[in-house]
Design an enzyme around this catalytic site. Structure first.
Site, PDB file in Angstrom:
ATOM      1  N   GLY A 247      -7.308   0.780  -1.665  1.00  0.00           N
ATOM      2  CA  GLY A 247      -7.840   2.129  -1.491  1.00  0.00           C
ATOM      3  C   GLY A 247      -7.727   2.954  -2.762  1.00  0.00           C
ATOM      4  N   GLN A 248      -8.047   4.256  -2.632  1.00  0.00           N
ATOM      5  CA  GLN A 248      -8.103   5.139  -3.804  1.00  0.00           C
ATOM      6  C   GLN A 248      -6.752   5.230  -4.518  1.00  0.00           C
ATOM      7  OE1 GLN A 248      -8.364   9.345  -3.171  1.00  0.00           O
ATOM      8  NE2 GLN A 248      -9.469   9.734  -5.060  1.00  0.00           N
TER       9      GLN A 248
ATOM     10  N   ARG B 212      -9.047  -6.012   3.346  1.00  0.00           N
ATOM     11  CA  ARG B 212     -10.174  -6.623   2.612  1.00  0.00           C
ATOM     12  C   ARG B 212      -9.766  -6.770   1.147  1.00  0.00           C
ATOM     13  NH1 ARG B 212     -11.992  -2.173  -0.349  1.00  0.00           N
ATOM     14  NH2 ARG B 212     -11.129  -0.309   0.571  1.00  0.00           N
TER      15      ARG B 212
ATOM     16  N   TYR C 252      -6.428  13.666  11.684  1.00  0.00           N
ATOM     17  CA  TYR C 252      -5.664  13.153  10.541  1.00  0.00           C
ATOM     18  C   TYR C 252      -4.388  13.985  10.335  1.00  0.00           C
ATOM     19  CZ  TYR C 252      -4.949  12.232   5.474  1.00  0.00           C
ATOM     20  OH  TYR C 252      -4.450  11.918   4.234  1.00  0.00           O
TER      21      TYR C 252
HETATM   22  C1  AKB Z   1      -8.591  14.034   2.739  1.00  0.00           C
HETATM   23  O1  AKB Z   1      -9.431  14.811   2.253  1.00  0.00           O
HETATM   24  O2  AKB Z   1      -8.603  13.668   3.916  1.00  0.00           O
HETATM   25  C2  AKB Z   1      -7.473  13.552   1.853  1.00  0.00           C
HETATM   26  C3  AKB Z   1      -6.244  14.402   1.976  1.00  0.00           C
HETATM   27  C4  AKB Z   1      -6.241  15.788   1.441  1.00  0.00           C
HETATM   28  O3  AKB Z   1      -5.267  13.964   2.491  1.00  0.00           O
HETATM   29  N1  AKB Z   1      -7.905  13.511   0.495  1.00  0.00           N
END
Ligand code: AKB
Length: 313
Positions: free
Chosen positions: A12-13, A37, A143
């Protein structure tokens, strides 16, 4: 114990650059990259790689035992914008992967854990400017809820089971080596690519939406620093606020126009605007500075120069 390191979500990033930085520091063979992956060439060709599902406890345990891993960086996660589309998948990945690693550490199969949190732990009722370490946290995104819960679990495992888990609340991250995926702060990377390839960019956030951001070199430096800090100096066991710069899309466009005067930006806010509006504009990271001597090095001008130079070479 050995000093072998496992990175989960290495493609990932953050994972890609973190893997390369750790390999440089500890030797290629001591850093095992893993992901669901395969990743880019620099990562795949520089050291061991395993296909690994972060939600599969038995598979992680196998790799931990096989390589005699002592330290795990759990970078696999579903980010804010994608998580709004797939709430249950996001919860499953973000939480179960964390429990897998915390439980391995509780059982003394690994010694030290890094787990990334985010500015997404804050919500619409949090003070927006210079957001303190300890304040109202009522995340309103899938999230953010998973990161806030994760923080509570990290602190619980530290207090109850002595698990040495360390964490940072990353702001939006900007890198020329890897693209972000599925985040709300992704515009701050896309804009440079489009500025160079098309001379214009349509931003999915409004022009005056200020968000905390950081150049990837600073984020990697902070990650290495917190993991190397003496155990007694890591006093926050939920997650540390971390900051470097804050800016709006309009300010970012201006910094690009200083190098590409013809660059044009337009705005078409979408569902990500609501997410961005719920997050802080700037962050107070004085505890990270005090406890483990954190100091950022990149502001917006320096970031823009690095991004444009490297993406155009
Ligand atoms: C997102 O934009 O979801 C992430 C973060 C700020 O955790 N880059």
């Amino acid at each position: 114990m050995s000093n072998y390191i496992l990175i989960i979500g290495a493609c990932g990033q953050i994972g890609t650059e973190l893997t390369l930085a750790l390999r440089e520091k500890h030797g290629n063979d001591h850093v095992i990259a893993s992901d669901i992956r395969e990743g880019g060439e620099s990562l795949m060709n520089s050291g061991p790689f395993e296909i690994l599902d972060a939600t599969d406890y038995a598979a992680i345990e196998d790799i931990v035992m096989h390589y005699e891993i002592s330290e795990v960086y759990l970078m696999a996660a579903m980010l804010s914008a994608t998580a709004e589309k797939f709430p249950m998948r996001a919860w499953n990945l973000n939480m179960n992967s964390l429990f897998n690693i915390l439980n391995l550490a509780k059982e003394k199969k690994i010694e030290k854990v890094f787990w990334p949190s985010s500015i997404a732990v804050f919500g619409p009722n949090t003070p927006k400017e210079n957001t303190p370490q300890n304040t109202i946290m009522e995340p309103s995104t899938v999230y953010g809820i998973s990161k806030q819960s994760g923080e509570r679990w990290c602190e619980y495992y530290f207090n109850k089971f002595n698990v040495d888990v360390r964490s940072i609340r990353y702001p939006g991250l900007i890198s020329w080596k890897t693209m972000p995926g599925g985040g709300t702060t992704d515009y701050a990377v896309e804009i440079y690519h489009k500025a160079l390839s098309e001379g214009s960019y349509t931003c999915f956030l409004k022009e005056d939406t200020a968000l905390p951001m950081m150049f990837m070199d600073d984020a990697i430096q902070a990650t290495l620093q917190i993991m190397e800090a003496d155990i007694g100096n890591v006093k926050v066991r939920s997650s540390y606020n971390l900051a470097a710069m804050s800016f709006t899309p309009k300010q970012m466009a201006k910094s690009i126009q200083a190098h590409i005067p013809t660059f044009k930006i337009s705005y078409q806010p979408d569902f990500r605007q609501v997410i961005a509006d719920s997050w802080p504009s700037s962050i107070d990271d004085s505890l990270a500075k005090k406890d483990w001597e954190w100091q950022s090095r990149f502001d917006l001008e320096k970031t823009t120069k690095e991004m444009l130079e490297n993406l155009s070479s």
